[in-house]
Design a protein around this motif. Structure first.
Motif, PDB file in Angstrom:
ATOM      1  N   TYR A  12      64.709  85.581  34.638  1.00  0.00           N
ATOM      2  CA  TYR A  12      65.251  85.748  33.291  1.00  0.00           C
ATOM      3  C   TYR A  12      65.526  84.375  32.706  1.00  0.00           C
ATOM      4  CZ  TYR A  12      68.807  86.391  29.657  1.00  0.00           C
ATOM      5  OH  TYR A  12      69.524  86.327  28.488  1.00  0.00           O
ATOM      6  N   GLU A  13      65.152  84.171  31.455  1.00  0.00           N
ATOM      7  CA  GLU A  13      65.425  82.900  30.778  1.00  0.00           C
ATOM      8  C   GLU A  13      65.826  83.179  29.336  1.00  0.00           C
ATOM      9  OE1 GLU A  13      63.538  78.452  30.312  1.00  0.00           O
ATOM     10  OE2 GLU A  13      62.148  80.151  30.332  1.00  0.00           O
ATOM     11  N   LYS A  14      66.835  82.437  28.877  1.00  0.00           N
ATOM     12  CA  LYS A  14      67.294  82.534  27.498  1.00  0.00           C
ATOM     13  C   LYS A  14      67.416  81.125  26.932  1.00  0.00           C
ATOM     14  CE  LYS A  14      71.192  83.936  24.581  1.00  0.00           C
ATOM     15  NZ  LYS A  14      72.561  84.513  24.554  1.00  0.00           N
ATOM     16  N   ILE A  15      66.827  80.919  25.761  1.00  0.00           N
ATOM     17  CA  ILE A  15      66.920  79.640  25.058  1.00  0.00           C
ATOM     18  C   ILE A  15      67.486  79.918  23.672  1.00  0.00           C
ATOM     19  CG2 ILE A  15      65.644  77.677  24.128  1.00  0.00           C
ATOM     20  CD1 ILE A  15      63.617  78.034  26.325  1.00  0.00           C
ATOM     21  N   SER A  16      68.555  79.203  23.326  1.00  0.00           N
ATOM     22  CA  SER A  16      69.211  79.432  22.040  1.00  0.00           C
ATOM     23  C   SER A  16      69.706  78.111  21.482  1.00  0.00           C
ATOM     24  CB  SER A  16      70.379  80.416  22.194  1.00  0.00           C
ATOM     25  OG  SER A  16      71.320  79.925  23.145  1.00  0.00           O
ATOM     26  N   ALA A  17      70.012  78.111  20.209  1.00  0.00           N
ATOM     27  CA  ALA A  17      70.559  76.914  19.570  1.00  0.00           C
ATOM     28  C   ALA A  17      71.988  76.689  20.034  1.00  0.00           C
ATOM     29  CB  ALA A  17      70.498  77.049  18.049  1.00  0.00           C
ATOM     30  N   GLY A  18      72.332  75.406  20.298  1.00  0.00           N
ATOM     31  CA  GLY A  18      73.668  75.081  20.745  1.00  0.00           C
ATOM     32  C   GLY A  18      74.621  74.876  19.583  1.00  0.00           C
ATOM     33  N   PRO A  19      75.870  74.595  19.875  1.00  0.00           N
ATOM     34  CA  PRO A  19      76.859  74.407  18.809  1.00  0.00           C
ATOM     35  C   PRO A  19      76.669  73.101  18.034  1.00  0.00           C
ATOM     36  CG  PRO A  19      77.828  73.982  20.960  1.00  0.00           C
ATOM     37  CD  PRO A  19      76.466  74.525  21.214  1.00  0.00           C
ATOM     38  N   PHE A  20      75.866  72.156  18.586  1.00  0.00           N
ATOM     39  CA  PHE A  20      75.659  70.882  17.915  1.00  0.00           C
ATOM     40  C   PHE A  20      74.261  70.813  17.323  1.00  0.00           C
ATOM     41  CE2 PHE A  20      78.622  70.178  21.436  1.00  0.00           C
ATOM     42  CZ  PHE A  20      79.736  69.714  20.729  1.00  0.00           C
ATOM     43  N   ARG A  21      74.101  69.940  16.355  1.00  0.00           N
ATOM     44  CA  ARG A  21      72.812  69.749  15.706  1.00  0.00           C
ATOM     45  C   ARG A  21      71.807  69.177  16.707  1.00  0.00           C
ATOM     46  NH1 ARG A  21      71.766  65.917  10.373  1.00  0.00           N
ATOM     47  NH2 ARG A  21      69.648  66.669   9.915  1.00  0.00           N
ATOM     48  N   HIS A  22      70.583  69.630  16.626  1.00  0.00           N
ATOM     49  CA  HIS A  22      69.481  69.204  17.498  1.00  0.00           C
ATOM     50  C   HIS A  22      69.683  69.644  18.949  1.00  0.00           C
ATOM     51  CE1 HIS A  22      68.137  66.772  14.144  1.00  0.00           C
ATOM     52  NE2 HIS A  22      69.270  66.081  14.152  1.00  0.00           N
ATOM     53  N   GLN A  23      70.573  70.588  19.201  1.00  0.00           N
ATOM     54  CA  GLN A  23      70.849  70.996  20.575  1.00  0.00           C
ATOM     55  C   GLN A  23      70.253  72.371  20.859  1.00  0.00           C
ATOM     56  OE1 GLN A  23      74.880  72.069  21.516  1.00  0.00           O
ATOM     57  NE2 GLN A  23      74.663  71.608  23.705  1.00  0.00           N
ATOM     58  N   THR A  24      69.708  72.530  22.051  1.00  0.00           N
ATOM     59  CA  THR A  24      69.290  73.840  22.560  1.00  0.00           C
ATOM     60  C   THR A  24      69.970  74.076  23.901  1.00  0.00           C
ATOM     61  OG1 THR A  24      67.328  72.901  23.646  1.00  0.00           O
ATOM     62  CG2 THR A  24      67.044  73.796  21.412  1.00  0.00           C
ATOM     63  N   VAL A  25      70.274  75.321  24.176  1.00  0.00           N
ATOM     64  CA  VAL A  25      70.939  75.706  25.417  1.00  0.00           C
ATOM     65  C   VAL A  25      70.001  76.622  26.195  1.00  0.00           C
ATOM     66  CG1 VAL A  25      72.913  76.891  26.439  1.00  0.00           C
ATOM     67  CG2 VAL A  25      73.223  75.477  24.391  1.00  0.00           C
ATOM     68  N   ARG A  26      69.869  76.361  27.494  1.00  0.00           N
ATOM     69  CA  ARG A  26      68.944  77.125  28.329  1.00  0.00           C
ATOM     70  C   ARG A  26      69.691  77.747  29.490  1.00  0.00           C
ATOM     71  NH1 ARG A  26      64.497  74.869  32.246  1.00  0.00           N
ATOM     72  NH2 ARG A  26      65.844  73.033  32.118  1.00  0.00           N
ATOM     73  N   GLN A  27      69.381  79.027  29.765  1.00  0.00           N
ATOM     74  CA  GLN A  27      69.956  79.734  30.904  1.00  0.00           C
ATOM     75  C   GLN A  27      68.821  80.404  31.681  1.00  0.00           C
ATOM     76  OE1 GLN A  27      73.373  82.279  29.713  1.00  0.00           O
ATOM     77  NE2 GLN A  27      73.115  81.365  27.686  1.00  0.00           N
ATOM     78  N   GLN A  28      68.874  80.273  33.005  1.00  0.00           N
ATOM     79  CA  GLN A  28      67.852  80.878  33.852  1.00  0.00           C
ATOM     80  C   GLN A  28      68.502  81.559  35.047  1.00  0.00           C
ATOM     81  OE1 GLN A  28      64.921  78.116  35.238  1.00  0.00           O
ATOM     82  NE2 GLN A  28      63.906  77.929  33.247  1.00  0.00           N
ATOM     83  N   PHE A  29      67.838  82.630  35.485  1.00  0.00           N
ATOM     84  CA  PHE A  29      68.265  83.304  36.709  1.00  0.00           C
ATOM     85  C   PHE A  29      67.022  83.855  37.394  1.00  0.00           C
ATOM     86  CE2 PHE A  29      69.048  87.325  38.886  1.00  0.00           C
ATOM     87  CZ  PHE A  29      69.962  86.916  39.855  1.00  0.00           C
ATOM     88  N   SER A  30      66.945  83.725  38.720  1.00  0.00           N
ATOM     89  CA  SER A  30      65.810  84.279  39.462  1.00  0.00           C
ATOM     90  C   SER A  30      66.272  84.766  40.819  1.00  0.00           C
ATOM     91  CB  SER A  30      64.694  83.239  39.626  1.00  0.00           C
ATOM     92  OG  SER A  30      65.113  82.183  40.466  1.00  0.00           O
ATOM     93  N   ALA A  31      65.583  85.781  41.310  1.00  0.00           N
ATOM     94  CA  ALA A  31      65.842  86.334  42.645  1.00  0.00           C
ATOM     95  C   ALA A  31      64.500  86.660  43.282  1.00  0.00           C
ATOM     96  CB  ALA A  31      66.714  87.580  42.561  1.00  0.00           C
ATOM     97  N   LEU A  32      64.364  86.379  44.585  1.00  0.00           N
ATOM     98  CA  LEU A  32      63.083  86.547  45.258  1.00  0.00           C
ATOM     99  C   LEU A  32      63.290  86.961  46.699  1.00  0.00           C
ATOM    100  CD1 LEU A  32      59.933  85.997  45.500  1.00  0.00           C
ATOM    101  CD2 LEU A  32      60.588  83.695  46.242  1.00  0.00           C
ATOM    102  N   GLN A  33      62.488  87.929  47.133  1.00  0.00           N
ATOM    103  CA  GLN A  33      62.375  88.223  48.563  1.00  0.00           C
ATOM    104  C   GLN A  33      60.915  88.053  48.944  1.00  0.00           C
ATOM    105  OE1 GLN A  33      64.290  91.649  50.276  1.00  0.00           O
ATOM    106  NE2 GLN A  33      62.701  91.882  51.833  1.00  0.00           N
ATOM    107  N   LEU A  34      60.650  87.180  49.917  1.00  0.00           N
ATOM    108  CA  LEU A  34      59.295  86.839  50.330  1.00  0.00           C
ATOM    109  C   LEU A  34      59.130  87.137  51.810  1.00  0.00           C
ATOM    110  CD1 LEU A  34      56.549  85.430  49.720  1.00  0.00           C
ATOM    111  CD2 LEU A  34      57.663  83.282  50.369  1.00  0.00           C
TER     112      LEU A  34
END
Length: 722
Positions: free
Chosen positions: A374-396
């Protein structure tokens, strides 16, 4: 009473048009002229003579009769009201709505122009296929019957006395308009005027078939291993969105097989299903019952989710390749769901691999159950800023002896500024991961549960700029230098966590500037690295398009990545370079590679030279990788491939491919393919190819291939291979 009328118009108005003239002619007594299906008949002529007493009309000069897309042309038509029959004389042609042309000097017409009998009859289909017959019987929208017929799809000039390359001669042929098939009775096939075989009956499509039930083009082949191989496909339309195809095959010396293809379409879903079943010789038995499935289903579900499922399995690991069904040496099954929005990306996946090579065991058939990202990219509270969040789970499981469970999470922020063409960017990420090591390829390794965290910070500068010079033939140049500093702080668990997602690491232009050059979450190496590079592109009308890149990185702190890059000796990386030239005269040169910083010895390179002309295509590719990247190799891996295609004229084409193994300072000829093909030339009805193939690969009952094959393909009928 006899009436005579002459109907001509001046050139400014064109020819006279008499829509419904037959209705006027027979209006005495209240008669109306329509075809049997109540379709009106439109009639045109230069002049008409009418006898009301005898109920006869004679139309002469550019006569044209049209009814529901089927048109009759003639010099003269004599129509008799008594028996509702007519006779067309002189340059008679019937043109159907599919573009089929029936021609004769004279035709007898009845049933209100929907039935025609001609002696003799010449018919030409829209694709150039021709029929000639001693006599013909044509029924509108139903069928045409040809007596003592000669059929050929060859496009030749019969009027000039040219003969077709091949034809079929039958006592009787029938073209069924509804089923779009042609049936021949007591048929003799002639090639270059010589009879080659006789069949009591032969059925094939008429060339207009887009999707119709019936037998498809048969295939015949011969090989030393399997003997004569015969396949007769049958295609069946179930409904407008569903069909099925059966491909029964007899392998003369090895048994029988059946390939079944089922397809179904919905508004937002697709299903493609292939079933293989056979009783053939394998390395286990003289006759073994084997089966395989390849099913793929795609659909949209919920709010924007795309679901893709594939089941690809076989009961026996060589029959698919040995008997020519597929060439893959592994089969992948998976279930994958994805969703993409303006700010979010979701992926859930489970997969399983079945290896088909002799050395593939259960430990070399990876199972992923599941993988969630899962990944989410959004504008941050400051100008020219982006915020990124990632989550992953794997069984191999079963990945070359490794089994593990991994959870990772990331939160990050990035800034980007453009100051007068200078682009500055910076980012910071917090990364945490949890590994549960359940099995490794080394039984002595201690299994454990490992958690680790990292902080990743980057700063980057780039300055792309361009110049244009020249007056008549202008040259454009774009240059883009780039520098990036990357710092990773945190725990170093590279000696305890199996390196699975970065095991195939290659240093190149694509990953030189990545935050984590090894991309995955299994190999996180703390330290500080500075990557720099410069790219350039030149466009010139005389030289063509030229582009290139050169880059290098320096590890300021931390240890080198010796486990991933076994040739790394110091803190500097290899030189990473690439070059491409595309000239206006169809010549392309491309090269990419990396060289040792001190000795400039190439550790990896890929070079291609290609010429793409109107009649000639040539491509030479050379690849090389240093021995240090292969634990089981005594020398560098090196290979060269040459492909060639030449149009020789008259429909002849020569193609060839040769692969050489250049490892160990030797030149060994590997796979070889050569083909001389003739596409039938100007007549477009016969394809001939002479093919040579050499493949040294062998696996269990899959033998090395060294064969010459002659393939004859007759348009609409099928192919013969020796």
């Amino acid at each position: 009473m006899t009436g005579t009328g002459q109907y001509k118009w001046y050139d400014t108005l064109g020819r006279a048009v008499f829509a419904g003239l037959l209705a006027v002619l027979l209006s005495v007594g209240g008669g109306n002229v329509h075809a049997q299906d109540d379709s009106p008949v439109d009639f045109e002529a230069d002049s008409v003579t009418v006898s009301n007493e005898r109920g006869v009309m004679i139309a002469t000069g550019n006569v044209k009769v049209t009814q529901e897309g089927e048109t009759l042309y003639a010099d003269k038509i004599i129509y008799n009201r008594t028996n509702m029959a007519a006779r067309a004389v002189g340059n008679v042609r019937i043109i159907t709505k599919e573009g089929i042309i029936h021609s004769s000097d004279e035709m007898a017409l009845d049933q209100n122009f929907t039935h025609a009998i001609a002696t003799p009859l010449m018919t030409r289909f829209a694709d150039g296929t021709t029929f000639s017959a001693a006599s013909g019987d044509h029924k509108k929208d139903i069928q045409t019957v040809f007596d003592r017929s000669v059929f050929s799809p060859c496009k030749c000039d019969y009027d000039s006395g040219e003969s077709p390359i091949w034809d079929l001669r039958a006592t009787r042929s029938t073209h069924d308009r509804k089923s779009q098939t042609i049936t021949h009775e007591n048929v003799v096939m002639r090639v270059l005027g010589l009879p080659v075989f006789f069949l009591p009956a032969l059925v094939h499509p008429d060339g207009t078939v887009a999707r119709e039930s019936g037998f498809l083009t048969p295939r015949l082949a011969y090989s030393e291993d399997k003997g004569m191989t015969a396949t007769t496909p049958y295609f069946h339309v179930i409904d407008k969105s569903t069909d099925i195809e059966f491909q029964p095959t007899n392998f003369q010396r090895r048994g029988n097989g059946l390939k079944t293809i089922y397809r179904q379409r919905w508004d937002e879903s697709d299903l493609d299903l292939i079933l293989y079943s056979a009783e053939v010789e394998t390395f286990k038995k003289d006759r073994e019952q084997v089966a395989a499935i390849d099913a793929n289903y795609k659909t949209r579900i919920g709010q924007g989710w795309m679901l893709d499922m594939r089941l690809n399995r076989t009961s026996q690991d060589t029959f698919l390749r040995r008997y020519g069904y597929v060439a893959d040496d592994q089969l992948d099954s998976y279930v994958r769901a994805e969703k993409l929005t303006n700010t979010r990306y979701y992926r859930v996946e489970a997969s399983d691999t079945q290896g088909l090579k002799a050395g593939d065991t259960a430990d070399f058939e990876p199972l992923v159950l599941p993988s969630v990202f899962y990944e989410k990219i959004s504008a941050g509270p400051f100008r020219h800023q982006t915020v990124r969040q990632q989550f992953s789970a794997l069984q191999l499981d079963n990945d070359e002896g490794h089994e593990l469970v991994r959870w990772t999470g990331l939160v990050g922020s990035a800034f980007r500024y453009d100051l007068g063409g200078h682009i500055f960017s910076a980012s910071g990420d917090l990364l945490g991961s949890y590994h549960d090591i359940q099995a490794t390829d080394n039984p002595s390794d201690k299994l454990s549960t490992i958690g680790q965290g990292h902080v990743v910070a980057t700063a980057e500068w780039q300055y792309p700029f361009g110049v244009v010079f020249g007056k008549e033939e202008k040259t454009a140049v774009i240059i883009a230098p780039k520098i990036k500093a990357i710092g990773i702080e945190g725990s170093d668990r590279t000696d305890r966590i199996p390196n699975r997602d970065a095991a195939d690491f290659r240093l190149d232009e694509a990953n030189l500037f990545l935050n984590n050059r090894f991309q995955g979450r299994d190999y996180m190496l703390p330290g500080t690295e500075i990557a720099s590079g410069i790219s350039a592109a030149v466009q010139n009308p005389f030289i063509g398009d030229v582009s290139g890149f050169a880059g290098l990185s320096y590890r300021a702190t931390g240890t080198s990545s010796s486990e991933v890059d076994s040739d790394s000796r110091d803190r500097y990386s290899d030189y990473v370079t690439s070059f491409s030239l595309r000239t206006p005269n169809a010549l392309t040169l491309e090269w990419s590679g990396r060289a040792d910083r001190r000795t400039l010895k190439l550790n990896e390179s890929v070079a291609t030279a290609a010429f793409d002309g109107e009649k000639t295509d040539i491509a030479l590719t050379h690849t090389q990788l240093a021995q240090s990247y292969f634990t089981d190799s005594a020398d560098d891996r090196e290979e060269a491939t040459l492909t060639f295609s030449q149009a020789l004229g008259g429909g002849l084409t020569l193609t060839a491919e040769q692969v050489w193994n250049l490892s160990s300072k030797e030149v060994k000829r590997d796979q070889s393919i050569m083909s001389l093909g003739w596409a039938g030339g100007f007549q477009d009805c016969l394809s001939v190819s002479l093919d040579y193939k050499r493949d040294p690969y062998a696996d269990r009952d899959i033998k090395r291939v060294n064969e010459v094959q002659l393939l004859l393909t007759f348009k609409y009928l099928g192919s013969l291979t020796q």
